[in-house]
Design a protein around this motif. Sequence first.
Motif, PDB file in Angstrom:
ATOM      1  N   UNK A 145     -29.270  45.901 -37.346  1.00  0.00           N
ATOM      2  CA  UNK A 145     -28.972  45.437 -38.650  1.00  0.00           C
ATOM      3  C   UNK A 145     -29.733  44.342 -39.123  1.00  0.00           C
ATOM      4  N   UNK A 146     -29.547  43.718 -40.143  1.00  0.00           N
ATOM      5  CA  UNK A 146     -29.945  42.190 -40.551  1.00  0.00           C
ATOM      6  C   UNK A 146     -29.128  41.217 -40.474  1.00  0.00           C
ATOM      7  N   UNK A 147     -28.135  41.291 -39.528  1.00  0.00           N
ATOM      8  CA  UNK A 147     -27.099  40.425 -39.379  1.00  0.00           C
ATOM      9  C   UNK A 147     -27.397  39.105 -38.858  1.00  0.00           C
ATOM     10  N   UNK A 148     -28.014  39.239 -37.757  1.00  0.00           N
ATOM     11  CA  UNK A 148     -28.529  37.981 -37.007  1.00  0.00           C
ATOM     12  C   UNK A 148     -29.765  37.396 -37.489  1.00  0.00           C
ATOM     13  N   UNK A 149     -29.753  36.184 -37.328  1.00  0.00           N
ATOM     14  CA  UNK A 149     -30.907  35.641 -38.078  1.00  0.00           C
ATOM     15  C   UNK A 149     -32.107  35.974 -37.035  1.00  0.00           C
ATOM     16  N   UNK A 150     -31.997  36.189 -35.859  1.00  0.00           N
ATOM     17  CA  UNK A 150     -33.291  36.553 -34.858  1.00  0.00           C
ATOM     18  C   UNK A 150     -33.631  37.872 -35.279  1.00  0.00           C
ATOM     19  N   UNK A 151     -32.631  38.734 -35.857  1.00  0.00           N
ATOM     20  CA  UNK A 151     -33.167  40.079 -36.408  1.00  0.00           C
ATOM     21  C   UNK A 151     -33.735  40.054 -37.830  1.00  0.00           C
ATOM     22  N   UNK A 152     -33.222  39.019 -38.438  1.00  0.00           N
ATOM     23  CA  UNK A 152     -33.627  38.945 -39.697  1.00  0.00           C
ATOM     24  C   UNK A 152     -35.320  38.301 -39.807  1.00  0.00           C
ATOM     25  N   UNK A 153     -35.463  37.549 -39.064  1.00  0.00           N
ATOM     26  CA  UNK A 153     -36.817  36.745 -38.597  1.00  0.00           C
ATOM     27  C   UNK A 153     -37.899  38.138 -38.299  1.00  0.00           C
ATOM     28  N   UNK A 154     -37.143  38.947 -37.328  1.00  0.00           N
ATOM     29  CA  UNK A 154     -38.145  40.242 -36.948  1.00  0.00           C
ATOM     30  C   UNK A 154     -38.439  41.007 -37.943  1.00  0.00           C
ATOM     31  N   UNK A 155     -37.379  41.295 -38.805  1.00  0.00           N
ATOM     32  CA  UNK A 155     -37.693  42.274 -40.023  1.00  0.00           C
ATOM     33  C   UNK A 155     -38.711  41.560 -40.960  1.00  0.00           C
ATOM     34  N   UNK A 156     -38.677  40.311 -41.118  1.00  0.00           N
ATOM     35  CA  UNK A 156     -39.666  39.978 -42.047  1.00  0.00           C
ATOM     36  C   UNK A 156     -41.201  39.954 -41.351  1.00  0.00           C
ATOM     37  N   UNK A 157     -41.373  40.018 -40.028  1.00  0.00           N
ATOM     38  CA  UNK A 157     -42.432  40.086 -39.495  1.00  0.00           C
ATOM     39  C   UNK A 157     -43.041  41.657 -39.702  1.00  0.00           C
ATOM     40  N   UNK A 158     -42.100  42.598 -39.515  1.00  0.00           N
ATOM     41  CA  UNK A 158     -42.277  44.074 -39.752  1.00  0.00           C
ATOM     42  C   UNK A 158     -42.735  44.371 -40.852  1.00  0.00           C
ATOM     43  N   UNK A 159     -42.133  43.729 -42.004  1.00  0.00           N
ATOM     44  CA  UNK A 159     -42.544  44.131 -43.222  1.00  0.00           C
ATOM     45  C   UNK A 159     -44.007  43.522 -43.612  1.00  0.00           C
ATOM     46  N   UNK A 160     -44.149  42.224 -42.903  1.00  0.00           N
ATOM     47  CA  UNK A 160     -45.622  41.599 -43.147  1.00  0.00           C
ATOM     48  C   UNK A 160     -46.606  42.571 -42.291  1.00  0.00           C
ATOM     49  N   UNK A 161     -46.228  43.217 -41.262  1.00  0.00           N
ATOM     50  CA  UNK A 161     -47.361  44.168 -40.480  1.00  0.00           C
ATOM     51  C   UNK A 161     -47.626  45.104 -41.402  1.00  0.00           C
TER      52      UNK A 161
END
Length: 754
Positions: free
Chosen positions: A9-25
């Motif tokens: 999910x997007x609860x943890x800040x570390x996962x929020x940052x990873x999701x940003x990078x995924x969307x950028x890819x």
Amino acid sequence: MLKIRRIYDDILSVDQEALKQIKQILRTRFSDVPPEEIDQISEKLRNPFKQRFRTILLIAETMRRRVQGFTMLLHEPVIGFCYLDWIATAKGSTGGGLGSALYDSVRAEAVGLGAKGLFFECLPDERDACDDPTILKQNRDRLRFYERYGARPIIDTAYENPVKPGDTCMPHLVYDGLDRTEPLRLRFARKVVRAVLERKYAAYCPPRYVETVVASFRDDPVNLRPFRYVKPDAVRTTVESRSLEQIALVVNANHDIHHVHERGYVEAPVRVRSILKVLEPSGLFARINPRLFAEKYITAVHDSDLVNYLRRACKEMPEGKSLYPYIFPLRNKTRPPKEPSVLSGYYCIDTFTPINKNAYPAARQGVNCILTAASEILAGRRMAYALVRPPGHHAERRAFGGFCYFNNNAIAAQYLSAHGKVAILDIDYHHGNGQQDIFYRRSDVLTISLHGHPTFAYPYFTGFEEECGEGEGEGFNMNLPLPEKLDGACYLKDLDKALRRIRQFNPQFLVVALGLDTAKGDPTGTWQLLGKDFEANGRRIGELGLPTLLVQEGGYRVRTLGSNALRFFTGLAATGAHPQTKHPPDKERLHGVKWRREVTSQDPERVGRLVDLTGFFHPEEVEVARELVQERLAKGDLSGYHFMMAEQYGRLVGYTCYGPIPCTQKSFDLYWIAVHPDFHRKGLGRRLIVETEALIRKSGGNRIYVDTSQRDQYASTRAFYESCGYRLETVLKDFYAPGDGKVIYCKEMLTEQG
């Protein structure tokens, strides 16, 4: 070095940052993907009903948390298949086996989920279907890659037919049997194709097209294209069925320095060795070395004078000697004694938890272990296990006891609470009095304990059902005291009650105080839980789908300790790696609500606090609400005030105050109705009205009057009364103040006599 892990999910800040990078890819590598589809990735993780698929997101990242690639898998558990939605690498990250590592992980996840096949789309590799030489080469490379795993396009169907006239380069539907020996059966394939077209492509494929494609599957078994790039005997068969992500295991390696060589002292080093001996060969765990954490994390939950006493007293004890408390300050707790042999009783709750030279160092290293495990959770790992001793759940804010010196569960919960709500689930045989004491007045940490009833089980003076929390923490402590004789089936029923409360609380993290002393034959317990029961309990807890930190507590039957631990973690991992769909909190929003008419001596303060929390009333009005309860307590029915109280898990969440109108025969006034802000728009107010009307009707009343302000602030209140069947009777202009009139509503009812 790359690590592949799952994002839930997007609860943890570390996962929020990873999701940003995924969307950028996706934006840089796939410019034709609609922006709204990219933006929906987070929602798909949170909401499995978005496309009626469970979304599984795996990422490959560096040690510095740079995402190098990702893959998104859709799981359909009813039909039993997986669909590979995305597999992509960051620009410049191709080569080095990254694609193979991601696809290997996808296959392992699909097998772990019990999928009967893995499906995905791949653009055509025939020249007549794709005339761009560059794209054609890319398509051939992809299909060559997948053929190495035995995955090939389905042929002799209409799946490649254009949806709209002019559509070109339609994709193949590719099937990977995941090394299953049986062929792709027609009935299963039709269900898969229908699910993919109707759910994933609902906005693109009209119903007639879906029916045409599904009907075009006629062969049984379904035909796959012959191998074109790879020889059949060169196909890789490397699928593993275990979960991709192992449970972090952090062990207090120095626990054995704390060893009390006395008959009957069951909290011994052999406990940890017995568990490790069975768990380590299982492959479920990844060993993590503990790190050093500052003392501030301990003093965040324990008084500094207790911490200082334990450090000093243990250091001053001679090697091999133990000091047991024997005098306790029942009369004057404000005047601690100076004599060291007596002072231990000032801080201890029993006579069998000793002060010795190594108690503090062992407990201190245990804290490092649990905080290391908690930091693994914050770093994105789904489960972590701190195998520590001495245990901790009996240690209170300013007291130690029950073999416990520092409350490991509370320290971990406090550490995690900076990032979201935390639930502590204590499944030790004995009551978790420590975390109850520490969090009793807090609402951000829910504490639940299943334990032997204090009438027969240690610590005897806490753990009763009515202990529900105080002040802000009212309703956020739940005790489930259980009978002396209990088997696994009965225990599971009460565990389900606890889990339902956790779902209603909807925390971001779960801390489990893992006591294995509930087992049959444990010298400190009386219950009859077997290995199969521990596995069932682990499975139930895993179904919560929460980031979970497990902290070792009791468990003293060495013969079965390791096997019971393994059965528990086997059940936990079976669902924890692939958690069940989260229960939407609103569906259980009124679970646990109990109704009562009697008022208690605590109610004036509780009602005042509730009325104040609503934000609708002035301080003098809040005081009036208190006074009405006090008058009811003093005069009973003669006061003319009657109450209906709504409590959830011991917390006052709503109430009404009503009474007969003097000098009338059947008319009643609804003086007050208040609902806790957490329950606004959840149906509680309407239930209160219904329950109150039933009592008024039973008392012979047939008309109910209620009034409120004419101000805009009370528009929702007026709308609520009207939706409950109250009609506007009159408006007394400027009643409260110029421009603020009193709006009076009335509802007529039939009495029980007709």
